[in-house]
Enzyme design. Structure first.
Site, PDB file in Angstrom:
ATOM      1  N   ILE A  14       0.558  -1.301   0.000  1.00  0.00           N
ATOM      2  CA  ILE A  14       0.238   0.228   0.183  1.00  0.00           C
ATOM      3  C   ILE A  14       0.830   1.347   0.483  1.00  0.00           C
ATOM      4  O   ILE A  14       0.135   2.514  -0.941  1.00  0.00           O
ATOM      5  CB  ILE A  14      -0.414   0.089   1.312  1.00  0.00           C
ATOM      6  CG1 ILE A  14      -1.350  -1.086   1.100  1.00  0.00           C
ATOM      7  CG2 ILE A  14      -2.046   1.331   1.475  1.00  0.00           C
ATOM      8  CD1 ILE A  14      -2.486  -1.699   2.459  1.00  0.00           C
ATOM      9  N   ASN A  64      12.519  -0.812   5.384  1.00  0.00           N
ATOM     10  CA  ASN A  64      13.781  -1.895   5.656  1.00  0.00           C
ATOM     11  C   ASN A  64      14.420  -3.191   4.753  1.00  0.00           C
ATOM     12  O   ASN A  64      14.936  -3.920   4.757  1.00  0.00           O
ATOM     13  CB  ASN A  64      13.636  -2.251   7.298  1.00  0.00           C
ATOM     14  CG  ASN A  64      13.511  -2.986   7.600  1.00  0.00           C
ATOM     15  OD1 ASN A  64      11.834  -3.850   6.674  1.00  0.00           O
ATOM     16  ND2 ASN A  64      13.075  -4.273   9.212  1.00  0.00           N
ATOM     17  N   THR A  67      10.249  -6.577   4.269  1.00  0.00           N
ATOM     18  CA  THR A  67       9.377  -7.064   3.483  1.00  0.00           C
ATOM     19  C   THR A  67       9.068  -6.200   2.498  1.00  0.00           C
ATOM     20  O   THR A  67       7.630  -6.876   1.117  1.00  0.00           O
ATOM     21  CB  THR A  67       7.641  -7.341   4.062  1.00  0.00           C
ATOM     22  OG1 THR A  67       7.090  -5.996   5.408  1.00  0.00           O
ATOM     23  CG2 THR A  67       7.616  -8.066   5.293  1.00  0.00           C
ATOM     24  N   PHE A 113       3.529   2.928   6.553  1.00  0.00           N
ATOM     25  CA  PHE A 113       2.981   2.143   6.375  1.00  0.00           C
ATOM     26  C   PHE A 113       4.361   0.996   6.910  1.00  0.00           C
ATOM     27  O   PHE A 113       3.124  -0.561   7.323  1.00  0.00           O
ATOM     28  CB  PHE A 113       3.088   1.978   5.270  1.00  0.00           C
ATOM     29  CG  PHE A 113       2.160   3.193   3.875  1.00  0.00           C
ATOM     30  CD1 PHE A 113       0.634   2.590   4.178  1.00  0.00           C
ATOM     31  CD2 PHE A 113       2.895   3.889   4.093  1.00  0.00           C
ATOM     32  CE1 PHE A 113       0.028   3.331   3.394  1.00  0.00           C
ATOM     33  CE2 PHE A 113       1.867   4.247   3.313  1.00  0.00           C
ATOM     34  CZ  PHE A 113       0.780   4.779   2.904  1.00  0.00           C
ATOM     35  N   TYR A 154      -2.081  -8.770  15.334  1.00  0.00           N
ATOM     36  CA  TYR A 154      -1.744  -7.760  14.814  1.00  0.00           C
ATOM     37  C   TYR A 154      -2.080  -6.957  14.715  1.00  0.00           C
ATOM     38  O   TYR A 154      -2.029  -5.764  15.005  1.00  0.00           O
ATOM     39  CB  TYR A 154      -1.675  -8.549  13.136  1.00  0.00           C
ATOM     40  CG  TYR A 154      -1.836  -7.657  12.006  1.00  0.00           C
ATOM     41  CD1 TYR A 154      -0.906  -7.167  11.943  1.00  0.00           C
ATOM     42  CD2 TYR A 154      -2.901  -8.138  11.564  1.00  0.00           C
ATOM     43  CE1 TYR A 154      -1.610  -5.848  10.266  1.00  0.00           C
ATOM     44  CE2 TYR A 154      -3.160  -7.081  10.250  1.00  0.00           C
ATOM     45  CZ  TYR A 154      -2.581  -5.846  10.357  1.00  0.00           C
ATOM     46  OH  TYR A 154      -2.370  -4.992   9.641  1.00  0.00           O
ATOM     47  N   GLY A 200      -9.611 -18.071  13.377  1.00  0.00           N
ATOM     48  CA  GLY A 200      -9.897 -16.140  14.152  1.00  0.00           C
ATOM     49  C   GLY A 200     -10.350 -15.528  12.548  1.00  0.00           C
ATOM     50  O   GLY A 200     -10.260 -14.391  12.721  1.00  0.00           O
TER      51      GLY A 200
HETATM   52  N1  UFG Z   1      -9.593 -17.342   2.276  1.00  0.00           N
HETATM   53  C1  UFG Z   1      -9.852 -18.300   1.697  1.00  0.00           C
HETATM   54  N2  UFG Z   1      -9.004 -19.703   1.215  1.00  0.00           N
HETATM   55  C2  UFG Z   1      -7.136 -19.091   0.854  1.00  0.00           C
HETATM   56  C3  UFG Z   1      -7.184 -17.707   1.910  1.00  0.00           C
HETATM   57  C4  UFG Z   1      -8.559 -16.935   2.136  1.00  0.00           C
HETATM   58  O1  UFG Z   1     -11.581 -19.680   2.282  1.00  0.00           O
HETATM   59  O2  UFG Z   1      -6.374 -19.348   0.403  1.00  0.00           O
HETATM   60  C5  UFG Z   1     -10.685 -16.388   3.254  1.00  0.00           C
HETATM   61  C6  UFG Z   1     -10.877 -16.578   4.148  1.00  0.00           C
HETATM   62  O3  UFG Z   1     -10.788 -17.234   5.227  1.00  0.00           O
HETATM   63  C7  UFG Z   1     -11.145 -15.067   4.816  1.00  0.00           C
HETATM   64  C8  UFG Z   1     -11.205 -14.443   2.842  1.00  0.00           C
HETATM   65  O4  UFG Z   1     -10.422 -15.148   1.963  1.00  0.00           O
HETATM   66  O5  UFG Z   1     -12.549 -15.465   4.654  1.00  0.00           O
HETATM   67  C9  UFG Z   1     -10.578 -13.417   2.721  1.00  0.00           C
HETATM   68  O6  UFG Z   1      -8.748 -13.550   3.322  1.00  0.00           O
HETATM   69  P1  UFG Z   1      -7.394 -12.638   3.059  1.00  0.00           P
HETATM   70  O7  UFG Z   1      -6.636 -13.404   4.384  1.00  0.00           O
HETATM   71  O8  UFG Z   1      -7.796 -12.330   2.325  1.00  0.00           O
HETATM   72  O9  UFG Z   1      -7.783 -11.353   4.160  1.00  0.00           O
HETATM   73  P2  UFG Z   1      -8.542 -11.442   5.377  1.00  0.00           P
HETATM   74  O10 UFG Z   1      -9.871 -10.332   5.761  1.00  0.00           O
HETATM   75  O11 UFG Z   1      -8.190 -12.585   6.672  1.00  0.00           O
HETATM   76  O12 UFG Z   1      -7.110 -10.016   6.263  1.00  0.00           O
HETATM   77  C10 UFG Z   1      -7.686  -8.929   6.231  1.00  0.00           C
HETATM   78  C11 UFG Z   1      -6.140  -8.265   5.680  1.00  0.00           C
HETATM   79  C12 UFG Z   1      -6.072  -8.218   7.039  1.00  0.00           C
HETATM   80  C13 UFG Z   1      -6.718  -7.333   8.537  1.00  0.00           C
HETATM   81  C14 UFG Z   1      -7.926  -8.620   7.976  1.00  0.00           C
HETATM   82  C15 UFG Z   1      -8.787  -7.632   9.329  1.00  0.00           C
HETATM   83  O13 UFG Z   1      -6.021  -8.734   4.764  1.00  0.00           O
HETATM   84  O14 UFG Z   1      -4.132  -7.266   7.611  1.00  0.00           O
HETATM   85  O15 UFG Z   1      -8.630  -8.384   6.452  1.00  0.00           O
HETATM   86  O16 UFG Z   1      -9.370  -8.482   9.796  1.00  0.00           O
HETATM   87  F1  UFG Z   1      -6.530  -7.690   9.251  1.00  0.00           F
END
Ligand code: UFG
Length: 329
Positions: free
Chosen positions: A12, A32, A35, A73, A141, A284
């Protein structure tokens, strides 16, 4: 005067630097490269390779440049990793914010725009989520990001720094020309993982749970394009320049898409069929995260441009297609 972007080589951050440079802002980046990626650095920005936990690095940057404001960021952002190694997250995220704020106080820099997250809310009691809703992070996080917001709150009261905290929902997509994009290692985010299937880097996408209390049983998220996020940072900066008070804003499109809907949208965006398998729930994961961004629209005049999820995925596809292994540097 210049804008210091901490973490400007990240996903971002790099898109926000692109937007700032397009607006004629002078940009200094500190990263740094733990990532972030050297290849994501904007050619017009002055770059310092260094860690924001190092006060000598920060003193050098603030002394050698006239910094007007900071956009921050620089942090670790993988939910799963934060559960396995919370100390890494508290050290880098919270510790980094502390040394950064200390340096800002020392050098009389009084404006900061901060990259926060929907993860500060935890399992929402209602959707759409509003900024005043309870924050109760379910992962380390999210806890570090909430703690960083609190650090800014107390420092703003004591030291006169004004801040804007932007709580993003699901960041997605890339610059339209596919020149910069998303490259995490390991990749855990849904859209890049879905696109690995048509790229033939993955046999199938696994749906993490199909028994949630949602219309099709899969998790619902609010996907927001990275350039719309970048635009919100530019607006937040302008808001602080105009004397705006410290505040917190959600950033999302306000519309939820299920994992299954995202896979169908990705099939349309790529023109390829995508193999799917169903797996267990991921620990989670809240069932539904949808933002109310009414406040950002009203106060910052923010209006997301990428409201069509298929279009968002098309921009991600042009990045991944042209960089199947991500950045080389
Ligand atoms: N998912 C799948 N299969 C995968 C990957 C993800 O079904 O292989 C699902 C996850 O379970 C979730 C959705 O797709 O329901 C989105 O998952 P992401 O990992 O893309 O994103 P998240 O919602 O878990 O995470 C985002 C941000 C984080 C933040 C979070 C807040 O990327 O930085 O929202 O809960 F912390």
């Amino acid at each position: 005067m210049a804008i210091l972007v901490c973490g400007g080589a990240g996903y971002i951050g790099s898109h926000t630097v692109h937007q700032l440079a397009a607006k004629g802002e002078s940009v200094v980046i500190v990263d740094n490269l733990a990532t972030g990626h050297r290849a994501a650095l904007h050619p017009a920005a002055k770059f310092y390779e260094g860690d924001i936990r190092d006060s000598f690095v920060l003193d050098r940057i603030f002394t050698e440049n006239q910094i007007e404001a900071v956009i921050h960021f620089a942090a670790n952002s993988l939910v799963g990793e934060s559960m396995e190694n919370p100390l890494k997250y508290f050290n880098n995220n919270v510790g980094g914010m502390q040394t950064l704020l200390e340096a800002m106080v020392r050098h009389h820099v009084d404006k900061i725009v901060f990259s926060s997250t929907a993860a500060v809310y935890g399992e929402p009691k209602r959707v759409p989520i509003r900024e005043e809703d309870e924050t109760n992070p379910t992962n380390a996080y999210g806890e570090t990001k909430r703690t960083m917001e609190k650090l800014m709150k107390w420092v703003s009261r004591a030291n006169g720094i004004r801040y804007v905290s932007l709580r993003y929902f699901n960041a997605a997509g890339a610059l339209d020309d596919g020149s910069i994009g998303e490259d995490h290692s390991p990749e855990t985010h849904l859209i890049p993982l879905i696109l690995q299937v048509p790229l033939q880097k993955r046999a199938a996408i696994t749906i993490f749970g199909n028994d949630y209390a949602t219309p099709d049983g899969t998790c619902v998220r609010d996907y927001i394009h990275v350039l719309d996020l970048a635009d919100a940072h530019v607006r937040a900066l302008e808001y602080l320049r105009q004397g705006g008070a410290s505040d917190i804003f959600n950033l999302g499109n306000g519309k939820g898409f299920s994992v299954k809907e995202m896979i169908v949208a990705a099939e349309k965006a790529t023109g390829k069929s995508i193999a799917v398998q169903t797996g267990a729930r991921r620990a989670g994961d809240p069932a539904q995260l949808i933002a109310s961004s009414e406040k950002a629209r009203r106060v910052l005049g923010w209006q997301p441009q990428y409201i069509d999820v298929e279009r968002i995925i098309r921009t991600a596809w042009s990045w991944h297609k042209s960089h199947p292994d991500g950045y080389t540097d």
